[in-house]
Design a protein around this motif. Structure first.
Motif, PDB file in Angstrom:
ATOM      1  N   ASP A 103      20.484  47.032  -4.200  1.00 19.61           N
ATOM      2  CA  ASP A 103      20.371  45.771  -3.752  1.00 19.61           C
ATOM      3  C   ASP A 103      19.908  45.571  -2.131  1.00 19.61           C
ATOM      4  O   ASP A 103      19.204  44.532  -1.999  1.00 19.61           O
ATOM      5  CB  ASP A 103      21.757  44.642  -4.015  1.00 19.61           C
ATOM      6  CG  ASP A 103      21.958  44.539  -5.563  1.00 19.61           C
ATOM      7  OD1 ASP A 103      21.043  44.538  -6.058  1.00 19.61           O
ATOM      8  OD2 ASP A 103      23.138  44.538  -5.781  1.00 19.61           O
ATOM      9  N   ALA A 104      20.101  46.494  -1.433  1.00 20.02           N
ATOM     10  CA  ALA A 104      19.863  46.464  -0.126  1.00 20.02           C
ATOM     11  C   ALA A 104      18.320  46.782   0.085  1.00 20.02           C
ATOM     12  O   ALA A 104      17.512  46.031   0.630  1.00 20.02           O
ATOM     13  CB  ALA A 104      20.590  47.554   0.875  1.00 20.02           C
ATOM     14  N   TRP A 105      18.253  47.772  -0.849  1.00 21.38           N
ATOM     15  CA  TRP A 105      16.419  48.203  -0.726  1.00 21.38           C
ATOM     16  C   TRP A 105      15.546  46.683  -1.330  1.00 21.38           C
ATOM     17  O   TRP A 105      14.677  46.496  -0.761  1.00 21.38           O
ATOM     18  CB  TRP A 105      16.246  49.060  -1.475  1.00 21.38           C
ATOM     19  CG  TRP A 105      14.847  49.623  -1.662  1.00 21.38           C
ATOM     20  CD1 TRP A 105      14.045  50.799  -0.702  1.00 21.38           C
ATOM     21  CD2 TRP A 105      13.826  49.393  -2.601  1.00 21.38           C
ATOM     22  NE1 TRP A 105      12.889  50.532  -1.115  1.00 21.38           N
ATOM     23  CE2 TRP A 105      12.680  49.878  -2.111  1.00 21.38           C
ATOM     24  CE3 TRP A 105      13.861  48.856  -3.774  1.00 21.38           C
ATOM     25  CZ2 TRP A 105      11.418  49.984  -3.011  1.00 21.38           C
ATOM     26  CZ3 TRP A 105      12.678  48.514  -4.262  1.00 21.38           C
ATOM     27  CH2 TRP A 105      11.514  49.166  -4.206  1.00 21.38           C
ATOM     28  N   ALA A 106      16.209  46.254  -2.578  1.00 23.56           N
ATOM     29  CA  ALA A 106      15.858  45.187  -3.212  1.00 23.56           C
ATOM     30  C   ALA A 106      15.477  43.908  -2.371  1.00 23.56           C
ATOM     31  O   ALA A 106      14.396  43.548  -2.372  1.00 23.56           O
ATOM     32  CB  ALA A 106      16.146  44.988  -4.383  1.00 23.56           C
ATOM     33  N   ALA A 107      16.438  43.607  -1.770  1.00 20.13           N
ATOM     34  CA  ALA A 107      16.705  42.369  -0.884  1.00 20.13           C
ATOM     35  C   ALA A 107      15.551  42.340   0.350  1.00 20.13           C
ATOM     36  O   ALA A 107      14.700  41.623   0.704  1.00 20.13           O
ATOM     37  CB  ALA A 107      17.946  42.083  -0.412  1.00 20.13           C
ATOM     38  N   ASP A 108      15.430  43.642   0.757  1.00 17.14           N
ATOM     39  CA  ASP A 108      14.701  43.950   1.859  1.00 17.14           C
ATOM     40  C   ASP A 108      13.312  43.942   1.453  1.00 17.14           C
ATOM     41  O   ASP A 108      12.263  43.213   2.259  1.00 17.14           O
ATOM     42  CB  ASP A 108      14.840  45.216   2.729  1.00 17.14           C
ATOM     43  CG  ASP A 108      16.222  45.190   3.320  1.00 17.14           C
ATOM     44  OD1 ASP A 108      16.941  44.179   3.448  1.00 17.14           O
ATOM     45  OD2 ASP A 108      16.782  46.289   3.930  1.00 17.14           O
ATOM     46  N   ALA A 109      12.792  44.827   0.441  1.00 16.41           N
ATOM     47  CA  ALA A 109      11.595  44.505  -0.134  1.00 16.41           C
ATOM     48  C   ALA A 109      11.072  43.223  -0.608  1.00 16.41           C
ATOM     49  O   ALA A 109       9.944  42.535  -0.388  1.00 16.41           O
ATOM     50  CB  ALA A 109      11.319  45.508  -1.644  1.00 16.41           C
ATOM     51  N   CYS A 110      12.043  42.275  -1.046  1.00 14.73           N
ATOM     52  CA  CYS A 110      11.679  41.125  -1.617  1.00 14.73           C
ATOM     53  C   CYS A 110      11.239  40.196  -0.470  1.00 14.73           C
ATOM     54  O   CYS A 110      10.506  39.328  -0.631  1.00 14.73           O
ATOM     55  CB  CYS A 110      12.762  40.353  -2.305  1.00 14.73           C
ATOM     56  SG  CYS A 110      13.174  41.226  -4.220  1.00 14.73           S
ATOM     57  N   THR A 111      12.031  40.208   0.624  1.00 14.42           N
ATOM     58  CA  THR A 111      11.922  39.437   1.773  1.00 14.42           C
ATOM     59  C   THR A 111      10.795  39.974   2.356  1.00 14.42           C
ATOM     60  O   THR A 111      10.139  39.043   3.080  1.00 14.42           O
ATOM     61  CB  THR A 111      13.378  39.685   2.850  1.00 14.42           C
ATOM     62  OG1 THR A 111      14.155  39.315   2.273  1.00 14.42           O
ATOM     63  CG2 THR A 111      13.017  38.864   4.045  1.00 14.42           C
TER      64      THR A 111
END
Length: 168
Positions: A103-111
């Motif tokens: 979720d950390a990687w996904a949130a950073d990539a999405c942002t």
């Protein structure tokens, strides 16, 4: 993203490595990306389950390169993308402290994708136009005219067009 989701690259089928976890750790090291551990934790370890979930996130984010902002908005919400400072010294991240690696990687990539689109540069997020290639890239040319992920796809497309012209 390209290493996790695509099934064809540069005109050839992509075979994902059997040990996806090791391949991802190598890619993270190659790109000098280190996930921020939760406060008090040691080094973050990537598991097989996390590697599989990251592949799912890559598939979820792939449509954003074609302009699907609704899918990106859903991903931002699903992965809890919120700006925050964590660590010592503080590091700006776009996930909550204590969030798991995926979720950390996904949130950073999405942002990151949302910021590119939000500042008017969304047209620079592109998919390769060559037949048999699903790779995505960020177009850094001055006039945003890049059509292919690399020279091999460009050369294949131009050779195919040349042969088609010669047949007619």
């Amino acid at each position: 993203m390209n290493a996790l989701h695509v099934t064809q690259a540069r005109g050839r089928p992509v075979e994902h490595p059997a040990d996806r976890r090791a391949a991802l750790e190598a890619a993270f090291t190659r790109h000098d990306w280190t996930p921020v551990p939760a406060v008090g934790e040691g080094r973050v370890r990537l598991t097989e389950e996390s590697a599989d979930r990251l592949a799912g996130v890559a598939a979820e984010l792939h449509p954003a390169f074609g302009g699907d902002v609704a899918a990106l908005n859903r991903a931002l919400v699903r992965h809890g993308a919120v700006p925050s400072l964590h660590g010592d010294p503080p590091v700006l991240a776009f996930h909550r402290p204590g969030t798991d690696l995926v979720d950390a990687w996904a949130a950073d990539a999405c942002t990151a994708l949302a910021m590119v689109i939000g500042v008017g540069q969304g047209r620079r997020l592109r998919s390769c136009e060559a037949d048999g290639c699903e790779l995505v890239f960020f177009d850094v040319t001055r006039n945003a005219s890049r059509r292919f992920c690399g020279l091999s796809c460009q050369n294949r497309a131009k050779a195919t067009a040349y042969r088609a012209r010669r047949r007619t």
